[in-house]
Design a protein around this motif. Structure first.
Motif, PDB file in Angstrom:
ATOM      1  N   VAL A  39       1.217  -1.458   0.354  1.00 15.12           N
ATOM      2  CA  VAL A  39      -0.158  -0.204  -0.229  1.00 15.12           C
ATOM      3  C   VAL A  39       0.834   1.022  -0.351  1.00 15.12           C
ATOM      4  CG1 VAL A  39      -1.787  -0.666   1.080  1.00 15.12           C
ATOM      5  CG2 VAL A  39      -0.072  -0.049   2.429  1.00 15.12           C
ATOM      6  N   THR A  40      -0.012   2.292  -1.031  1.00 12.80           N
ATOM      7  CA  THR A  40       1.230   3.626  -0.325  1.00 12.80           C
ATOM      8  C   THR A  40       0.134   4.353   0.528  1.00 12.80           C
ATOM      9  OG1 THR A  40       1.103   3.713  -2.854  1.00 12.80           O
ATOM     10  CG2 THR A  40       1.667   5.411  -1.570  1.00 12.80           C
ATOM     11  N   LEU A  41       0.739   4.506   1.184  1.00  8.20           N
ATOM     12  CA  LEU A  41       0.378   5.456   2.643  1.00  8.20           C
ATOM     13  C   LEU A  41       0.625   7.381   2.299  1.00  8.20           C
ATOM     14  CD1 LEU A  41       2.985   3.254   5.568  1.00  8.20           C
ATOM     15  CD2 LEU A  41      -0.081   2.963   4.595  1.00  8.20           C
ATOM     16  N   PRO A  42      -0.308   7.422   2.801  1.00  9.03           N
ATOM     17  CA  PRO A  42      -0.682   8.970   2.808  1.00  9.03           C
ATOM     18  C   PRO A  42       0.880   9.590   3.558  1.00  9.03           C
ATOM     19  CG  PRO A  42      -1.969   8.393   4.490  1.00  9.03           C
ATOM     20  CD  PRO A  42      -1.651   6.915   3.815  1.00  9.03           C
ATOM     21  N   GLU A 108      -4.658   2.528   1.652  1.00  7.81           N
ATOM     22  CA  GLU A 108      -3.723   3.166   0.759  1.00  7.81           C
ATOM     23  C   GLU A 108      -4.547   4.866   0.451  1.00  7.81           C
ATOM     24  OE1 GLU A 108      -2.313   1.709  -2.328  1.00  7.81           O
ATOM     25  OE2 GLU A 108      -2.196   4.115  -3.104  1.00  7.81           O
ATOM     26  N   GLU A 109      -3.641   5.170   0.270  1.00  5.56           N
ATOM     27  CA  GLU A 109      -3.673   6.724  -0.005  1.00  5.56           C
ATOM     28  C   GLU A 109      -5.537   6.859  -0.475  1.00  5.56           C
ATOM     29  OE1 GLU A 109      -0.401   9.495  -0.999  1.00  5.56           O
ATOM     30  OE2 GLU A 109      -0.116   8.011  -2.356  1.00  5.56           O
ATOM     31  N   ASN A 110      -5.125   6.784  -1.707  1.00 12.07           N
ATOM     32  CA  ASN A 110      -5.808   6.752  -2.749  1.00 12.07           C
ATOM     33  C   ASN A 110      -7.549   6.011  -3.111  1.00 12.07           C
ATOM     34  OD1 ASN A 110      -4.330   8.640  -4.474  1.00 12.07           O
ATOM     35  ND2 ASN A 110      -4.068   6.793  -4.889  1.00 12.07           N
ATOM     36  N   VAL A 111      -7.533   5.435  -1.351  1.00 15.01           N
ATOM     37  CA  VAL A 111      -8.599   4.463  -0.694  1.00 15.01           C
ATOM     38  C   VAL A 111     -10.050   5.747  -0.713  1.00 15.01           C
ATOM     39  CG1 VAL A 111      -8.563   4.116   1.307  1.00 15.01           C
ATOM     40  CG2 VAL A 111      -9.705   2.846  -0.092  1.00 15.01           C
ATOM     41  N   GLU A 112     -11.156   5.474  -0.676  1.00  9.13           N
ATOM     42  CA  GLU A 112     -11.700   6.252  -0.310  1.00  9.13           C
ATOM     43  C   GLU A 112     -12.714   6.247   1.580  1.00  9.13           C
ATOM     44  OE1 GLU A 112     -16.134   5.317  -1.926  1.00  9.13           O
ATOM     45  OE2 GLU A 112     -15.723   6.281  -4.082  1.00  9.13           O
ATOM     46  N   TYR A 113     -12.129   7.617   1.716  1.00 10.24           N
ATOM     47  CA  TYR A 113     -12.422   7.340   3.557  1.00 10.24           C
ATOM     48  C   TYR A 113     -13.887   7.265   3.727  1.00 10.24           C
ATOM     49  CZ  TYR A 113     -12.552  10.255   7.472  1.00 10.24           C
ATOM     50  OH  TYR A 113     -12.602  10.777   8.645  1.00 10.24           O
ATOM     51  N   GLY A 114     -15.013   6.490   3.106  1.00 14.96           N
ATOM     52  CA  GLY A 114     -15.638   5.839   3.656  1.00 14.96           C
ATOM     53  C   GLY A 114     -15.443   4.394   3.623  1.00 14.96           C
ATOM     54  N   VAL A 115     -14.606   4.048   3.301  1.00 19.22           N
ATOM     55  CA  VAL A 115     -14.297   2.597   3.771  1.00 19.22           C
ATOM     56  C   VAL A 115     -13.016   3.056   5.018  1.00 19.22           C
ATOM     57  CG1 VAL A 115     -12.076   0.321   2.884  1.00 19.22           C
ATOM     58  CG2 VAL A 115     -13.284   1.857   1.438  1.00 19.22           C
ATOM     59  N   LEU A 116     -12.068   4.050   5.370  1.00 17.79           N
ATOM     60  CA  LEU A 116     -11.796   4.463   6.624  1.00 17.79           C
ATOM     61  C   LEU A 116     -12.955   4.390   8.099  1.00 17.79           C
ATOM     62  CD1 LEU A 116      -8.820   4.509   7.218  1.00 17.79           C
ATOM     63  CD2 LEU A 116      -9.344   4.246   5.064  1.00 17.79           C
TER      64      LEU A 116
ATOM     65  N   ASP B 120     -14.792  16.631   8.705  1.00 20.53           N
ATOM     66  CA  ASP B 120     -16.100  16.478   8.059  1.00 20.53           C
ATOM     67  C   ASP B 120     -15.598  16.135   6.686  1.00 20.53           C
ATOM     68  OD1 ASP B 120     -18.618  16.049   7.207  1.00 20.53           O
ATOM     69  OD2 ASP B 120     -19.405  17.323   7.341  1.00 20.53           O
ATOM     70  N   VAL B 121     -14.795  15.182   6.633  1.00 22.86           N
ATOM     71  CA  VAL B 121     -14.349  14.740   5.409  1.00 22.86           C
ATOM     72  C   VAL B 121     -15.419  13.514   4.361  1.00 22.86           C
ATOM     73  CG1 VAL B 121     -13.001  13.509   3.398  1.00 22.86           C
ATOM     74  CG2 VAL B 121     -12.057  14.573   6.062  1.00 22.86           C
ATOM     75  N   SER B 122     -16.050  13.492   3.776  1.00 23.48           N
ATOM     76  CA  SER B 122     -17.218  13.269   2.949  1.00 23.48           C
ATOM     77  C   SER B 122     -16.897  11.581   2.414  1.00 23.48           C
ATOM     78  CB  SER B 122     -17.202  13.430   1.093  1.00 23.48           C
ATOM     79  OG  SER B 122     -17.396  12.867   0.800  1.00 23.48           O
ATOM     80  N   PRO B 123     -17.086  11.238   2.149  1.00 18.38           N
ATOM     81  CA  PRO B 123     -16.887   9.445   1.998  1.00 18.38           C
ATOM     82  C   PRO B 123     -16.456   9.230   1.083  1.00 18.38           C
ATOM     83  CG  PRO B 123     -19.026   9.724   3.643  1.00 18.38           C
ATOM     84  CD  PRO B 123     -18.670  10.650   3.012  1.00 18.38           C
ATOM     85  N   GLU B 124     -16.454   9.839  -0.110  1.00 20.36           N
ATOM     86  CA  GLU B 124     -16.244   9.767  -1.423  1.00 20.36           C
ATOM     87  C   GLU B 124     -14.771  10.214  -1.394  1.00 20.36           C
ATOM     88  OE1 GLU B 124     -20.508  10.141  -1.667  1.00 20.36           O
ATOM     89  OE2 GLU B 124     -19.970   8.357  -1.151  1.00 20.36           O
ATOM     90  N   ALA B 125     -14.668  11.284  -0.653  1.00 18.16           N
ATOM     91  CA  ALA B 125     -13.189  12.107  -0.708  1.00 18.16           C
ATOM     92  C   ALA B 125     -12.027  10.913  -0.789  1.00 18.16           C
ATOM     93  CB  ALA B 125     -13.668  12.701   0.044  1.00 18.16           C
ATOM     94  N   LYS B 126     -10.745  11.152  -1.225  1.00 20.10           N
ATOM     95  CA  LYS B 126      -9.861  10.370  -0.621  1.00 20.10           C
ATOM     96  C   LYS B 126      -9.057  10.287   0.953  1.00 20.10           C
ATOM     97  CE  LYS B 126      -7.928  10.594  -5.651  1.00 20.10           C
ATOM     98  NZ  LYS B 126      -6.538  10.356  -6.070  1.00 20.10           N
ATOM     99  N   MET B 131      -6.469  12.869   5.799  1.00 18.78           N
ATOM    100  CA  MET B 131      -5.003  13.123   6.596  1.00 18.78           C
ATOM    101  C   MET B 131      -4.049  14.453   5.868  1.00 18.78           C
ATOM    102  SD  MET B 131      -3.233  11.526   8.578  1.00 18.78           S
ATOM    103  CE  MET B 131      -3.712   9.662   8.625  1.00 18.78           C
ATOM    104  N   ASP B 132      -3.869  14.822   4.859  1.00 19.68           N
ATOM    105  CA  ASP B 132      -3.684  16.268   5.242  1.00 19.68           C
ATOM    106  C   ASP B 132      -4.554  17.706   5.736  1.00 19.68           C
ATOM    107  OD1 ASP B 132      -1.778  14.940   2.737  1.00 19.68           O
ATOM    108  OD2 ASP B 132      -3.922  15.331   1.635  1.00 19.68           O
ATOM    109  N   VAL B 133      -5.707  17.069   6.080  1.00 11.98           N
ATOM    110  CA  VAL B 133      -6.304  17.811   6.880  1.00 11.98           C
ATOM    111  C   VAL B 133      -5.505  17.903   8.174  1.00 11.98           C
ATOM    112  CG1 VAL B 133      -8.481  18.714   7.435  1.00 11.98           C
ATOM    113  CG2 VAL B 133      -8.159  18.410   5.188  1.00 11.98           C
ATOM    114  N   LEU B 134      -5.907  16.003   8.377  1.00 11.86           N
ATOM    115  CA  LEU B 134      -5.644  15.694  10.597  1.00 11.86           C
ATOM    116  C   LEU B 134      -4.202  16.431   9.998  1.00 11.86           C
ATOM    117  CD1 LEU B 134      -6.675  14.610  12.246  1.00 11.86           C
ATOM    118  CD2 LEU B 134      -6.075  12.515  11.536  1.00 11.86           C
ATOM    119  N   ASP B 135      -3.634  16.017   9.418  1.00  5.58           N
ATOM    120  CA  ASP B 135      -1.528  16.670   9.122  1.00  5.58           C
ATOM    121  C   ASP B 135      -1.745  18.098   9.982  1.00  5.58           C
ATOM    122  OD1 ASP B 135       0.828  15.947   9.355  1.00  5.58           O
ATOM    123  OD2 ASP B 135       0.755  16.652   6.963  1.00  5.58           O
TER     124      ASP B 135
END
Lengths: 142, 167
Positions: A39-42, A108-116, B120-126, B131-135
């Motif tokens: 995985v590519t980490l953010p 993975e950095e490109n995964v949708e945030y919803g999964v997280l 508040d990050v949209s679930p569809e966002a990467k 992480m950028d914002v949290l950083d």
């Protein structure tokens, strides 16, 4: 006629061994246990080092959103809670102290945030309220 | 140093002596070991790094804690990854670039140490955007010492699960 006694120690075998040992340590130090998925980490500048003397329950999320707990793919989304709990219990049985078991999320950095979001909720349901989001330390930030 | 060592100096007696060649490797070995130590120490090992996140207990999201609207700063990230802040001072939200975000959070936190930042990050966002914002938040809060942050895990704001980023 008196001769000067010259002592010579042939260092060739010693040097051979030293170089071999150094190469050995060099190779073993840089290779780490392979993950089930790359995985590519953010990247983040705020990341802190993960201590070395801990037992890690690894949760990996790959680019397609597949979740792995300790390198085993989770087939149903809702199973993460159970699998993570089990991994922690296994680590306890193996003799790790409770406060040294760390849950580490490598996503993975490109995964949708919803999964997280769903994984974080499942961790919350497993009562794992403190966990790490693994990142790639940004260059020049040390 | 490569020295052809011809032992004895009395020569000239007719006896043929074997010439043995010794190469003194001591300096070479010294240099090799020094170089290896040098590379060992300076090589940057890829050390795993992480951002620690602390979630509230399950069910804690059902309890409500009233906070003043002025104590809340919401950072929104939409599907495309655009970052905007909802600030009581700007009615419709204000778009902020990631570069300015850290400074912006820092400034708001200095003004108001009780500030709670909601990410508040949209679930569809990467994920990397979050992480950028949290950083950015973490870097800002390291300077100001204001550490209250809340990750919006639910889509309905009323049942927001809050998370505090430790550190």
């Amino acid at each position: 006629m008196q001769r000067r006694v010259q002592i010579r120690i042939d260092m060739t075998p010693m040097v051979d061994v030293i170089i071999l040992l150094l190469i050995f340590f060099f190779m073993t130090a840089t290779f780490k246990e392979p993950d089930a998925v790359e995985v590519t980490l953010p990247s983040a500048a705020a990341g802190v080092r993960i201590p070395k003397d801990v037992d890690i329950v690894s949760v990996v999320i790959d680019g397609r959103g597949v979740v792995y707990v300790n390198n085993v793919a989770i087939e149903h989304r809702g199973d993460v809670t159970e699998k993570v709990k089990k991994a922690r219990i296994d680590a306890l049985h193996a003799g790790a102290p409770l406060n040294k078991i760390i849950t580490n999320v490598r996503a993975e950095e490109n995964v949708e945030y919803g999964v997280l979001i769903s994984v974080m909720k499942e961790l919350q349901a497993a009562n794992i309220l403190v966990f790490n989001l693994e990142v790639q330390k940004e260059e020049g930030a040390w | 140093m490569a020295g052809a060592d011809i032992p004895g100096g009395g020569g000239g007696k007719g006896a043929r002596r074997r010439i043995s060649i010794y190469i003194d490797m001591t300096p070479m070995v010294d240099v090799i070991i020094l170089l290896l130590i040098f590379f060992f120490m300076t090589s940057q090992f890829k050390e795993p790094a992480a951002v620690e996140v602390t979630l509230p207990k399950p069910g804690a999201g059902e309890k409500f804690v009233k906070v003043k609207e002025s104590n809340v700063l919401t950072i929104k990230v939409d599907d495309a990854g655009m970052v905007s802040v909802v600030d009581t001072r700007y009615r419709d939200g204000k778009e902020v670039s990631l570069k300015e975000l850290g400074k912006y959070i820092g400034a708001r936190q200095t003004e108001n140490p009780d500030l709670i930042t909601i990410i508040d990050v949209s679930p569809e966002a990467k994920y990397s955007r979050m992480m950028d914002v949290l950083d950015e938040f973490k870097m800002a809060s390291e300077q100001t010492g204001v550490r209250k942050v809340s990750l919006q895990l639910e889509e309905v704001p009323e049942t927001a699960a809050t998370a505090e980023a430790g550190g």
